[in-house]
Write a protein that holds these residues in place. Structure first.
Motif, PDB file in Angstrom:
ATOM      1  N   ASP A  85       0.835  -1.202   0.000  1.00 31.13           N
ATOM      2  CA  ASP A  85       0.000   0.000   0.000  1.00 31.13           C
ATOM      3  C   ASP A  85       0.869   1.251   0.000  1.00 31.13           C
ATOM      4  OD1 ASP A  85      -2.731  -1.266   0.346  1.00 31.13           O
ATOM      5  OD2 ASP A  85      -1.695  -2.079   2.105  1.00 31.13           O
ATOM      6  N   ALA A  86       2.085   1.115   0.487  1.00 36.22           N
ATOM      7  CA  ALA A  86       3.010   2.253   0.520  1.00 36.22           C
ATOM      8  C   ALA A  86       4.450   1.755   0.464  1.00 36.22           C
ATOM      9  CB  ALA A  86       2.798   3.089   1.782  1.00 36.22           C
ATOM     10  N   ILE A  87       5.286   2.506  -0.223  1.00 39.23           N
ATOM     11  CA  ILE A  87       6.731   2.285  -0.226  1.00 39.23           C
ATOM     12  C   ILE A  87       7.384   3.595   0.206  1.00 39.23           C
ATOM     13  CG2 ILE A  87       8.774   1.783  -1.626  1.00 39.23           C
ATOM     14  CD1 ILE A  87       6.944   0.212  -3.532  1.00 39.23           C
ATOM     15  N   TRP A  88       8.202   3.519   1.232  1.00 41.41           N
ATOM     16  CA  TRP A  88       8.940   4.698   1.688  1.00 41.41           C
ATOM     17  C   TRP A  88      10.420   4.406   1.576  1.00 41.41           C
ATOM     18  CZ3 TRP A  88       7.561   9.143   5.124  1.00 41.41           C
ATOM     19  CH2 TRP A  88       6.229   9.532   4.919  1.00 41.41           C
ATOM     20  N   SER A  89      11.179   5.387   1.056  1.00 44.80           N
ATOM     21  CA  SER A  89      12.598   5.106   0.848  1.00 44.80           C
ATOM     22  C   SER A  89      13.420   6.376   0.680  1.00 44.80           C
ATOM     23  CB  SER A  89      12.767   4.231  -0.407  1.00 44.80           C
ATOM     24  OG  SER A  89      14.126   3.930  -0.646  1.00 44.80           O
ATOM     25  N   ASN A  90      14.623   6.304   1.222  1.00 51.12           N
ATOM     26  CA  ASN A  90      15.695   7.222   0.868  1.00 51.12           C
ATOM     27  C   ASN A  90      16.598   6.380  -0.035  1.00 51.12           C
ATOM     28  OD1 ASN A  90      17.923   8.889   0.672  1.00 51.12           O
ATOM     29  ND2 ASN A  90      18.077   9.279   2.868  1.00 51.12           N
ATOM     30  N   LEU A 117       3.182  -1.876  -6.146  1.00 48.81           N
ATOM     31  CA  LEU A 117       2.200  -1.043  -5.454  1.00 48.81           C
ATOM     32  C   LEU A 117       0.800  -1.558  -5.787  1.00 48.81           C
ATOM     33  CD1 LEU A 117       3.510   2.597  -6.018  1.00 48.81           C
ATOM     34  CD2 LEU A 117       3.275   1.441  -3.802  1.00 48.81           C
ATOM     35  N   GLY A 118      -0.027  -1.723  -4.769  1.00 45.83           N
ATOM     36  CA  GLY A 118      -1.399  -2.115  -5.000  1.00 45.83           C
ATOM     37  C   GLY A 118      -2.217  -0.940  -5.508  1.00 45.83           C
ATOM     38  N   ASP A 119      -3.475  -1.208  -5.884  1.00 48.69           N
ATOM     39  CA  ASP A 119      -4.364  -0.143  -6.346  1.00 48.69           C
ATOM     40  C   ASP A 119      -4.505   0.914  -5.249  1.00 48.69           C
ATOM     41  OD1 ASP A 119      -4.745  -1.557  -8.656  1.00 48.69           O
ATOM     42  OD2 ASP A 119      -6.626  -2.486  -8.005  1.00 48.69           O
ATOM     43  N   GLY A 120      -4.268   2.161  -5.612  1.00 48.55           N
ATOM     44  CA  GLY A 120      -4.344   3.250  -4.645  1.00 48.55           C
ATOM     45  C   GLY A 120      -3.090   3.405  -3.799  1.00 48.55           C
ATOM     46  N   GLY A 121      -2.088   2.554  -4.042  1.00 53.51           N
ATOM     47  CA  GLY A 121      -0.854   2.634  -3.268  1.00 53.51           C
ATOM     48  C   GLY A 121       0.044   3.758  -3.755  1.00 53.51           C
ATOM     49  N   ARG A 122       0.985   4.164  -2.921  1.00 58.13           N
ATOM     50  CA  ARG A 122       1.901   5.226  -3.333  1.00 58.13           C
ATOM     51  C   ARG A 122       3.286   4.996  -2.763  1.00 58.13           C
ATOM     52  NH1 ARG A 122       0.467  10.835  -0.083  1.00 58.13           N
ATOM     53  NH2 ARG A 122       0.875  10.123   2.023  1.00 58.13           N
ATOM     54  N   ALA A 123       4.263   5.385  -3.566  1.00 59.57           N
ATOM     55  CA  ALA A 123       5.661   5.342  -3.151  1.00 59.57           C
ATOM     56  C   ALA A 123       6.117   6.763  -2.863  1.00 59.57           C
ATOM     57  CB  ALA A 123       6.525   4.720  -4.242  1.00 59.57           C
ATOM     58  N   VAL A 124       6.857   6.926  -1.783  1.00 57.20           N
ATOM     59  CA  VAL A 124       7.358   8.240  -1.392  1.00 57.20           C
ATOM     60  C   VAL A 124       8.866   8.141  -1.226  1.00 57.20           C
ATOM     61  CG1 VAL A 124       7.212  10.113   0.287  1.00 57.20           C
ATOM     62  CG2 VAL A 124       5.176   8.742  -0.212  1.00 57.20           C
ATOM     63  N   PHE A 125       9.595   8.964  -1.995  1.00 54.77           N
ATOM     64  CA  PHE A 125      11.051   8.948  -1.976  1.00 54.77           C
ATOM     65  C   PHE A 125      11.592  10.326  -1.608  1.00 54.77           C
ATOM     66  CE2 PHE A 125       9.797   6.121  -5.600  1.00 54.77           C
ATOM     67  CZ  PHE A 125      10.088   4.912  -4.982  1.00 54.77           C
ATOM     68  N   VAL A 126      12.756  10.347  -0.974  1.00 56.86           N
ATOM     69  CA  VAL A 126      13.470  11.600  -0.766  1.00 56.86           C
ATOM     70  C   VAL A 126      14.775  11.521  -1.541  1.00 56.86           C
ATOM     71  CG1 VAL A 126      14.597  10.803   1.378  1.00 56.86           C
ATOM     72  CG2 VAL A 126      14.374  13.264   0.913  1.00 56.86           C
ATOM     73  N   GLU A 165       6.540  11.643  -5.037  1.00 59.17           N
ATOM     74  CA  GLU A 165       5.485  10.645  -4.858  1.00 59.17           C
ATOM     75  C   GLU A 165       5.154   9.982  -6.189  1.00 59.17           C
ATOM     76  OE1 GLU A 165       1.489  10.775  -2.396  1.00 59.17           O
ATOM     77  OE2 GLU A 165       1.154  11.645  -4.386  1.00 59.17           O
ATOM     78  N   VAL A 166       5.011   8.678  -6.156  1.00 55.76           N
ATOM     79  CA  VAL A 166       4.533   7.902  -7.299  1.00 55.76           C
ATOM     80  C   VAL A 166       3.271   7.195  -6.840  1.00 55.76           C
ATOM     81  CG1 VAL A 166       5.061   6.131  -9.009  1.00 55.76           C
ATOM     82  CG2 VAL A 166       6.907   7.577  -8.112  1.00 55.76           C
ATOM     83  N   ALA A 167       2.127   7.628  -7.335  1.00 51.11           N
ATOM     84  CA  ALA A 167       0.842   7.093  -6.857  1.00 51.11           C
ATOM     85  C   ALA A 167       0.196   6.224  -7.933  1.00 51.11           C
ATOM     86  CB  ALA A 167      -0.091   8.240  -6.488  1.00 51.11           C
ATOM     87  N   ASN A 168      -0.209   5.035  -7.515  1.00 53.10           N
ATOM     88  CA  ASN A 168      -0.915   4.117  -8.396  1.00 53.10           C
ATOM     89  C   ASN A 168      -2.414   4.344  -8.198  1.00 53.10           C
ATOM     90  OD1 ASN A 168      -1.586   2.002 -10.096  1.00 53.10           O
ATOM     91  ND2 ASN A 168      -1.212   0.406  -8.562  1.00 53.10           N
ATOM     92  N   PRO A 169      -3.098   4.892  -9.197  1.00 57.06           N
ATOM     93  CA  PRO A 169      -4.509   5.226  -8.998  1.00 57.06           C
ATOM     94  C   PRO A 169      -5.350   4.002  -8.666  1.00 57.06           C
ATOM     95  CG  PRO A 169      -3.655   6.217 -11.020  1.00 57.06           C
ATOM     96  CD  PRO A 169      -2.623   5.237 -10.543  1.00 57.06           C
ATOM     97  N   ALA A 170      -6.321   4.210  -7.812  1.00 57.71           N
ATOM     98  CA  ALA A 170      -7.266   3.130  -7.507  1.00 57.71           C
ATOM     99  C   ALA A 170      -8.118   2.863  -8.729  1.00 57.71           C
ATOM    100  CB  ALA A 170      -8.145   3.521  -6.316  1.00 57.71           C
ATOM    101  N   LYS A 171      -8.404   1.602  -8.972  1.00 62.27           N
ATOM    102  CA  LYS A 171      -9.213   1.257 -10.130  1.00 62.27           C
ATOM    103  C   LYS A 171     -10.646   1.744  -9.940  1.00 62.27           C
ATOM    104  CE  LYS A 171      -6.638  -2.790 -11.713  1.00 62.27           C
ATOM    105  NZ  LYS A 171      -6.688  -4.243 -11.996  1.00 62.27           N
ATOM    106  N   SER A 172     -11.212   2.261 -10.999  1.00 57.95           N
ATOM    107  CA  SER A 172     -12.587   2.754 -10.945  1.00 57.95           C
ATOM    108  C   SER A 172     -13.545   1.591 -10.775  1.00 57.95           C
ATOM    109  CB  SER A 172     -12.918   3.523 -12.233  1.00 57.95           C
ATOM    110  OG  SER A 172     -14.280   3.857 -12.253  1.00 57.95           O
TER     111      SER A 172
END
Length: 207
Positions: free
Chosen positions: A126-131, A152-161, A197-204
Protein backbone atom coordinates in the motif's frame (compact mmCIF):
# COMPACT_ATOMS: atom_id res chain seq x y z
CA UNK A 1 42.22 2.48 1.74
CA UNK A 2 39.08 2.65 -0.35
CA UNK A 3 35.89 3.19 1.64
CA UNK A 4 33.64 0.16 1.49
CA UNK A 5 30.27 0.97 -0.05
CA UNK A 6 27.21 0.75 2.18
CA UNK A 7 25.51 -1.19 -0.61
CA UNK A 8 27.97 -4.08 -0.29
CA UNK A 9 26.02 -7.24 0.51
CA UNK A 10 28.59 -8.44 3.05
CA UNK A 11 30.55 -5.56 4.65
CA UNK A 12 34.01 -6.62 5.77
CA UNK A 13 34.92 -3.47 7.69
CA UNK A 14 35.04 -3.72 11.46
CA UNK A 15 31.63 -3.04 12.95
CA UNK A 16 31.55 0.15 14.98
CA UNK A 17 28.26 1.35 16.46
CA UNK A 18 27.32 4.98 17.07
CA UNK A 19 24.38 5.90 19.28
CA UNK A 20 21.86 8.08 17.44
CA UNK A 21 18.85 9.80 19.02
CA UNK A 22 16.21 11.83 17.19
CA UNK A 23 12.58 12.85 17.48
CA UNK A 24 9.68 12.39 15.08
CA UNK A 25 6.31 13.91 15.88
CA UNK A 26 7.41 14.44 19.49
CA UNK A 27 8.47 10.82 19.98
CA UNK A 28 12.11 10.15 20.87
CA UNK A 29 13.91 7.29 19.16
CA UNK A 30 17.18 5.91 20.52
CA UNK A 31 19.01 3.71 18.02
CA UNK A 32 22.51 2.77 16.98
CA UNK A 33 24.01 3.28 13.52
CA UNK A 34 26.72 0.89 12.35
CA UNK A 35 29.75 1.16 10.13
CA UNK A 36 29.29 -0.51 6.76
CA UNK A 37 25.70 0.73 6.51
CA UNK A 38 24.16 3.85 4.97
CA UNK A 39 24.76 7.02 7.02
CA UNK A 40 26.81 4.99 9.46
CA UNK A 41 27.25 7.58 12.22
CA UNK A 42 24.11 9.75 12.19
CA UNK A 43 20.58 10.17 10.88
CA UNK A 44 20.92 11.12 7.24
CA UNK A 45 19.66 14.62 6.43
CA UNK A 46 17.43 13.31 3.65
CA UNK A 47 15.90 10.69 5.93
CA UNK A 48 15.26 13.41 8.51
CA UNK A 49 13.46 15.48 5.86
CA UNK A 50 11.37 12.48 4.80
CA UNK A 51 10.38 11.60 8.37
CA UNK A 52 9.40 15.22 9.08
CA UNK A 53 6.41 14.75 6.76
CA UNK A 54 4.46 12.96 9.48
CA UNK A 55 1.07 13.76 7.97
CA UNK A 56 1.93 11.49 5.05
CA UNK A 57 2.96 8.46 7.13
CA UNK A 58 0.98 5.37 6.10
CA UNK A 59 -1.42 4.83 8.99
CA UNK A 60 -2.21 1.26 8.04
CA UNK A 61 -1.78 -1.27 5.25
CA UNK A 62 1.32 -3.08 4.05
CA UNK A 63 4.39 -0.83 3.90
CA UNK A 64 7.86 -1.37 2.41
CA UNK A 65 10.96 0.38 3.73
CA UNK A 66 13.18 -0.06 0.67
CA UNK A 67 16.89 0.06 1.53
CA UNK A 68 16.37 0.24 5.29
CA UNK A 69 19.99 0.85 6.34
CA UNK A 70 20.05 0.66 10.14
CA UNK A 71 16.30 1.06 10.22
CA UNK A 72 15.08 4.60 10.97
CA UNK A 73 12.32 4.82 8.35
CA UNK A 74 10.75 1.42 8.91
CA UNK A 75 11.07 1.60 12.69
CA UNK A 76 9.49 5.06 12.87
CA UNK A 77 6.56 4.04 10.68
CA UNK A 78 6.01 0.82 12.63
CA UNK A 79 6.16 2.67 15.96
CA UNK A 80 3.96 5.63 15.03
CA UNK A 81 1.53 3.67 12.85
CA UNK A 82 0.82 0.46 14.81
CA UNK A 83 -2.01 -0.55 12.43
CA UNK A 84 0.50 -0.85 9.60
CA UNK A 85 2.51 -3.94 8.68
CA UNK A 86 6.01 -2.79 7.78
CA UNK A 87 8.59 -4.78 5.83
CA UNK A 88 12.15 -3.42 6.04
CA UNK A 89 14.56 -4.76 3.41
CA UNK A 90 18.15 -4.20 2.30
CA UNK A 91 20.80 -6.13 0.40
CA UNK A 92 23.33 -5.41 3.16
CA UNK A 93 23.43 -8.15 5.81
CA UNK A 94 24.80 -5.79 8.45
CA UNK A 95 21.94 -3.37 7.79
CA UNK A 96 19.45 -6.17 8.45
CA UNK A 97 21.20 -7.13 11.68
CA UNK A 98 21.37 -3.53 12.87
CA UNK A 99 17.73 -2.84 12.03
CA UNK A 100 16.73 -5.92 14.02
CA UNK A 101 18.82 -4.78 16.97
CA UNK A 102 17.27 -1.32 16.89
CA UNK A 103 13.76 -2.71 16.54
CA UNK A 104 14.37 -5.01 19.52
CA UNK A 105 15.03 -1.96 21.67
CA UNK A 106 11.45 -0.85 21.11
CA UNK A 107 9.55 -4.07 20.49
CA UNK A 108 7.62 -3.81 17.23
CA UNK A 109 5.37 -6.77 16.42
CA UNK A 110 4.27 -5.10 13.17
CA UNK A 111 7.80 -4.87 11.73
CA UNK A 112 9.32 -7.61 9.58
CA UNK A 113 13.00 -7.36 8.60
CA UNK A 114 14.76 -9.40 5.93
CA UNK A 115 17.20 -9.36 3.06
CA UNK A 116 15.57 -8.12 -0.14
CA UNK A 117 16.06 -11.54 -1.75
CA UNK A 118 13.97 -13.14 1.01
CA UNK A 119 10.96 -10.84 0.60
CA UNK A 120 7.98 -12.83 -0.75
CA UNK A 121 7.71 -12.07 -4.46
CA UNK A 122 3.90 -12.01 -4.43
CA UNK A 123 3.68 -9.34 -1.72
CA UNK A 124 1.92 -6.13 -2.74
CA UNK A 125 2.32 -2.82 -0.95
CA UNK A 126 0.00 0.00 0.00
CA UNK A 127 3.01 2.25 0.52
CA UNK A 128 6.73 2.29 -0.23
CA UNK A 129 8.94 4.70 1.69
CA UNK A 130 12.60 5.11 0.85
CA UNK A 131 15.70 7.22 0.87
CA UNK A 132 16.92 5.33 -2.21
CA UNK A 133 20.60 4.50 -2.82
CA UNK A 134 21.29 7.15 -5.45
CA UNK A 135 25.03 6.50 -5.45
CA UNK A 136 24.65 2.99 -6.90
CA UNK A 137 24.32 4.75 -10.26
CA UNK A 138 21.41 5.66 -12.51
CA UNK A 139 21.07 2.31 -14.28
CA UNK A 140 21.14 0.29 -11.06
CA UNK A 141 18.78 2.74 -9.36
CA UNK A 142 16.27 2.50 -12.20
CA UNK A 143 16.47 -1.30 -12.04
CA UNK A 144 15.85 -1.21 -8.30
CA UNK A 145 12.83 1.07 -8.52
CA UNK A 146 11.47 -0.90 -11.47
CA UNK A 147 11.52 -4.03 -9.32
CA UNK A 148 9.33 -2.52 -6.60
CA UNK A 149 7.10 0.25 -7.96
CA UNK A 150 5.05 -2.30 -9.96
CA UNK A 151 4.30 -3.98 -6.62
CA UNK A 152 2.20 -1.04 -5.45
CA UNK A 153 -1.40 -2.11 -5.00
CA UNK A 154 -4.36 -0.14 -6.35
CA UNK A 155 -4.34 3.25 -4.64
CA UNK A 156 -0.85 2.63 -3.27
CA UNK A 157 1.90 5.23 -3.33
CA UNK A 158 5.66 5.34 -3.15
CA UNK A 159 7.36 8.24 -1.39
CA UNK A 160 11.05 8.95 -1.98
CA UNK A 161 13.47 11.60 -0.77
CA UNK A 162 16.24 12.57 -3.18
CA UNK A 163 18.77 15.38 -3.05
CA UNK A 164 18.36 17.91 -5.84
CA UNK A 165 22.03 17.92 -6.83
CA UNK A 166 22.03 14.11 -7.03
CA UNK A 167 19.43 14.05 -9.76
CA UNK A 168 16.04 14.43 -8.10
CA UNK A 169 14.47 16.35 -10.98
CA UNK A 170 15.77 13.97 -13.64
CA UNK A 171 14.46 11.06 -11.57
CA UNK A 172 11.01 12.63 -11.52
CA UNK A 173 11.09 12.87 -15.32
CA UNK A 174 12.19 9.25 -15.68
CA UNK A 175 9.48 8.04 -13.31
CA UNK A 176 6.81 9.97 -15.23
CA UNK A 177 7.98 8.45 -18.51
CA UNK A 178 8.36 4.94 -17.10
CA UNK A 179 5.00 4.92 -15.29
CA UNK A 180 2.56 6.98 -17.41
CA UNK A 181 -0.43 5.36 -15.68
CA UNK A 182 0.81 6.54 -12.28
CA UNK A 183 0.71 10.05 -10.89
CA UNK A 184 4.28 11.26 -10.39
CA UNK A 185 4.82 14.54 -8.57
CA UNK A 186 7.10 16.51 -6.32
CA UNK A 187 5.07 16.91 -3.17
CA UNK A 188 7.64 18.64 -0.98
CA UNK A 189 10.91 20.57 -0.95
CA UNK A 190 13.13 21.10 2.06
CA UNK A 191 16.63 22.50 1.96
CA UNK A 192 18.28 20.69 -0.97
CA UNK A 193 15.88 17.74 -0.96
CA UNK A 194 12.84 16.78 -3.00
CA UNK A 195 10.02 14.58 -1.76
CA UNK A 196 8.75 12.56 -4.73
CA UNK A 197 5.49 10.65 -4.86
CA UNK A 198 4.53 7.90 -7.30
CA UNK A 199 0.84 7.09 -6.86
CA UNK A 200 -0.92 4.12 -8.40
CA UNK A 201 -4.51 5.23 -9.00
CA UNK A 202 -7.27 3.13 -7.51
CA UNK A 203 -9.21 1.26 -10.13
CA UNK A 204 -12.59 2.75 -10.95
CA UNK A 205 -15.60 0.80 -9.77
CA UNK A 206 -17.61 2.08 -12.74
CA UNK A 207 -18.40 -0.31 -15.55
Amino acid sequence: MQMEHYFSSEPTTKKIETEVSFEVDGVRFDMAAASGTFSSTKLDAGTKVLLSHTSMLPKDGTVLDLGCGWGPIGIVIAALCPASKVHAVDINQRSIEQTRANADRIGLPNLSICLAEDLPTDLKFDAIWSNPPIRIGKVALHELLSAYIPRLGDGGRAVFVVQKNLGADSLIRWLAEEYPDHMVSRIGTAKTYRIIEVANPAKSQNK
